[in-house]
Design an enzyme around this catalytic site. Structure first.
Site, short mmCIF file in Angstrom:
data_model
loop_
_atom_site.label_atom_id
_atom_site.label_comp_id
_atom_site.label_asym_id
_atom_site.label_seq_id
_atom_site.Cartn_x
_atom_site.Cartn_y
_atom_site.Cartn_z
N CYS A 134 18.17 -78.98 55.92
CA CYS A 134 19.46 -79.16 56.57
C CYS A 134 19.31 -79.92 57.88
CB CYS A 134 20.16 -77.82 56.79
SG CYS A 134 19.26 -76.69 57.83
N HIS A 169 20.31 -72.73 60.98
CA HIS A 169 20.94 -73.66 60.07
C HIS A 169 21.64 -74.74 60.87
CE1 HIS A 169 22.42 -75.14 56.39
NE2 HIS A 169 23.69 -74.87 56.66
#
Lengths: 686, 110
Positions: free
Chosen positions: A190, A485
């Protein structure tokens, strides 16, 4: 004393007393003062008489108050007695504030500004003013580099287009603008996806790739080095703008990047910022060498990474003892900002009782202030002063001498403490503006603040328009240092989209503002295509509906590089013009002979033919249509763009238009015409 | 040549030659040693750090806005902000400065 005036600052009207004085005495007073000027290490200028330690007012003999020097008789008096001096000595109206070296008119009781005076003062500094780096690249040259994306896949897919037509129809209705496509996570990637999403929507960067700045065909590295990162970026761009809405897996790109940065090649989570730097470095390495023959350093490199992301920092280290300043210029890809925690908690904290709690909130502007604030170097980092010939305490100040087209701000949320031998993440909220004015952080502004209130050009030729920035992407980080994240918010046509790996959702501004930003991407306002946004909220015009059968067909070219439809080059950058834009342009143009409906149709047609290939060409063009189109385009170009169409469009040459007079106007189709193109090139028609 | 009437100035004192007061002596000492300059520098830094300067700037802006850009003189501005400015200097800053002055006086007296 050949300093330029700063054109940005209009000279204020001089007061009558100053004009009278200058008429009578010329620059005599100024010259006399010049000898008394003393500059403190931090740049403040004051007046000092060498044989006189304490300046006293000639009337009251006091020395506590602000002391003024009469420009005519060089006598001193304090603020309260300037009036008395004027009364006793006729015509002695003008004074110089000793402490600040600023002009003061005793009759108006006001500070006055005189560019000539400021020149005398600044000449004393005898500083070498930097001539801002100007990208004097000819536009034409850049545009000549125009290349087309060529792919052999098109033919094969051609046959399938009918089949795809149905399947893609539903996705074609997706309300998201082009280029928004999810990126599959390839195992904790990510960090890569988030940065890629931001880069894919960085206007100048995007335009470069969409206009075929790096063509697969011309890329020689592909054979010699087996892999070319830029080619792979190109592929990612093609995939993103292909019209397909299925999430895309940038596996090839990831592999390419691993080859380049072997130390980061693993399935672990990496730092997004590190990735950003390493990717741009990779582009620079590959592109910079081939285009320049040698590795360009800083501003003079013409690779796309440098042209878009590189700015220049000016760092000034001043010796606290003698005021000797050494200035260095360093290129930067992004600016890493410390969160202004320390100030807000310790020093401001004392005042908290008086002010709102809001003041304690970190803001991006606060961080930038902190970044450009003069900083005392610690005793362990003493500067070796060339003037004093010994190590001295020093004052360091950073400022931005050249702004990039895309300004990337990186917030240092990860703190590594060598003392405690541990790292931690700072979860502090940072407020950031959507429109950012960088003027106060430019070298010219910083220098102006440092040397006082002077009408003087401090070497910045970045005008106001180039220091205004608009946000277009934010990379946020949630979670902890070890596991977190990254999510990117992208702003397209005034609408924010949340790109979380494969998922793309519409979000409102408040969500973005509340996010925990890690990297913030700004683009120069001039490049931020506003026209794009204005029409995007209009209800579907009938013209749009005509398009519906066409666009899905374009989707059929899955792996086929999209094509640039229209590219209008204004100066530095090219703008990709989309249908809405062009429609607007056409409708607004005063081509009286053509009715709105036709305009609409033509706009749609132009839009369409950028996307579709031969099949559509056959379908759309009758000789009559073509004639109409040619005439119409001719008119539009003449009236609206004030340029001349060089080539007429014929069925065989569809649809390549090139206009040589500025503003440059291109219309070309990316694929399937490569053979014709080549033969035409040989003939020298183009 | 007519001075602006809006500015309130104290009446001009008579010029008398007299012995300098104790306060003046100290003041001179401060200037001669350069300590005053250093203290001013320190004060400037502190006032910027604590936001005092921005606060004053805001007040000035507000005042200029109210009066109109062309009808304001530096003198007026000074008269307006001086009381506010004096009052809003944080105590911590005052304390630090006082400390510095005391130390200097002690060292100078020795």
């Amino acid at each position: 004393m050949m300093f330029q005036r700063n054109p940005l600052h209009t000279n204020p009207e001089p007061c009558n007393h100053l004009s009278d004085y200058k008429l009578k005495h010329g620059f005599n007073g100024y010259k006399a003062i010049q000898k008394l000027l003393v500059t403190s290490p931090i740049g403040r200028t004051s007046l000092k008489k060498p044989n006189l330690r304490i300046l006293r007012c000639s009337f009251c003999n006091g020395c506590e108050k602000r002391v003024f020097l009469c420009l005519i008789c060089s006598s001193f008096c304090c603020l309260d007695h300037t009036l008395l001096h004027i009364q006793t000595e006729n015509g002695h109206d003008l004074f110089v504030d000793v402490e600040r070296c600023e002009l003061y008119c005793g009759v108006c009781c006001d500070q006055i500004y005189d560019p000539d005076f400021d020149q005398f003062v600044m000449a004393k500094h005898s500083m070498v003013l930097p001539n801002g780096v100007v990208g004097n690249e000819s536009i034409g040259q850049r545009l000549i580099k125009r290349r087309r994306l060529v792919s052999g896949v098109g033919l094969y897919l051609q046959n399938e287009s009918k089949f795809r037509f149905e399947t893609k129809d539903l996705r074609g209705k997706s309300c998201f603008p082009e280029g928004l496509r999810g990126l599959n996570s390839l195992g904790s990637t990510c960090f890569m996806n988030s940065v890629l999403q931001a880069l894919l929507h960085a206007p100048p960067f995007r335009d470069y790739f969409l206009s075929g700045g790096h063509s697969l065909e011309d890329c020689k590295r592909r054979t010699t080095e087996r892999l070319c990162l830029i080619c792979d970026i190109n592929t990612v761009f093609s995939a993103m703008y292909s019209g397909d809405r299925n999430p895309y897996s940038p596996a090839q790109f990831l592999y390419s990047w691993w080859q380049h940065s072997a130390n980061l090649a693993s399935y672990e989570q990496q730092d997004a910022h590190e990735f950003f730097i390493s990717m741009l470095d990779a582009i620079h390495e590959k592109e910079g060498i081939t285009k320049n023959g040698s590795k360009g350093n800083g501003g003079d490199c013409q690779c796309i990474a440098h042209r878009v992301f590189y700015g220049q920092l000016r760092s000034e280290v001043t010796c606290m003892a003698c005021g000797f300043t050494s200035t260095t210029y360093d290129p930067f890809l992004d600016i890493s900002l410390n969160l202004d925690i320390n100030i807000s908690l310790t020093e401001k904290g004392k005042k908290l009782t008086k002010q709102n709690a809001d003041d304690n909130m970190s803001t991006l502007l606060g961080c930038l202030d902190l970044f450009t604030r003069p900083e005392k170097l610690g005793s362990d980092q003493k500067l070796y002063c060339q003037n004093c010939k010994e190590r001295q305490n020093a004052l360091k100040q950073m400022s931005i001498s050249k702004l990039p087209l895309v300004l990337t701000l990186h917030v240092k949320r990860f703190e590594h403490s060598f003392v405690k031998k541990l790292s931690r993440k700072i979860d502090r909220y940072l407020q950031f503006p959507f429109s950012l004015d960088m003027t106060p952080y430019l070298s010219s502004s910083i220098l102006r603040a440092k040397y006082g209130n002077r009408i003087f050009n401090f070497g910045g030729d970045e005008s106001d328009t180039f220091s205004k920035f608009e946000i277009f992407a934010v990379v946020t980080h949630s979670g902890t240092l070890e596991s977190g994240h990254y999510v990117t918010f992208v702003r397209l046509r005034k609408q924010w989209y949340r790109c979380d790996d494969a998922w793309i959702t519409k979000v409102d501004e408040a969500t973005v503002r509340a996010s925990q930003c890690y990297m913030i991407f700004y683009v120069q306002k001039t490049l931020y295509n506003k026209a794009n946004e204005d029409l995007s909220h209009l209800p579907n015009s009938p013209g749009r509906e005509i398009l519906i059968p066409i666009i899905p067909e374009a989707n059929a070219q899955r792996e086929n590089p999209f094509s640039l439809i229209l590219s209008l080059g204004f100066g530095e950058s090219q703008f990709v013009v989309d249908k809405n834009d062009f429609q607007r342009i056409l409708i607004n143009s005063n081509c009286d002979k053509v009715d709105v409906e036709t305009k609409n149709e033509v706009a749609n047609w132009i839009y369409a033919c950028g996307y579709v290939d031969r099949s559509l060409k056959r379908r759309l063009m009758s000789q009559k249509q073509l004639e109409l189109f040619n005439n119409f385009l001719q008119l539009c170009l003449m009236k609206f763009f004030k340029c001349r169409l060089v080539m007429h469009i014929t069925l065989q040459q569809l649809p390549i238009i090139r206009v040589v007079q500025p503003p440059f106007f291109f219309l070309y189709q990316g694929n399937n015409i490569e053979k014709k193109e080549k033969s035409r090139d040989k003939k020298g028609v183009m | 040549m007519k001075p602006k009437s809006s500015v309130n100035r104290p009446p001009t004192p008579d010029v008398v030659e007299r012995e300098p007061t104790f306060q003046e002596l100290i003041n001179i000492k401060f200037i001669e040693t350069g300590e005053k300059e250093r203290l001013m520098e320190l004060l400037r830094e502190r006032l910027v750090d604590c936001g005092w300067k921005d606060e004053m700037k805001a007040i000035c802006r507000a005042f200029v806005k109210k009066k109109g850009r062309n009808n304001v003189t530096v003198d007026e501005l000074i008269h307006v902000i001086t009381p506010k400015g004096r009052a809003s200097v944080p105590d911590s800053v005052k304390a630090e400065l006082l400390q510095r002055i005391q130390t200097f006086l002690v060292s100078a007296a020795l």
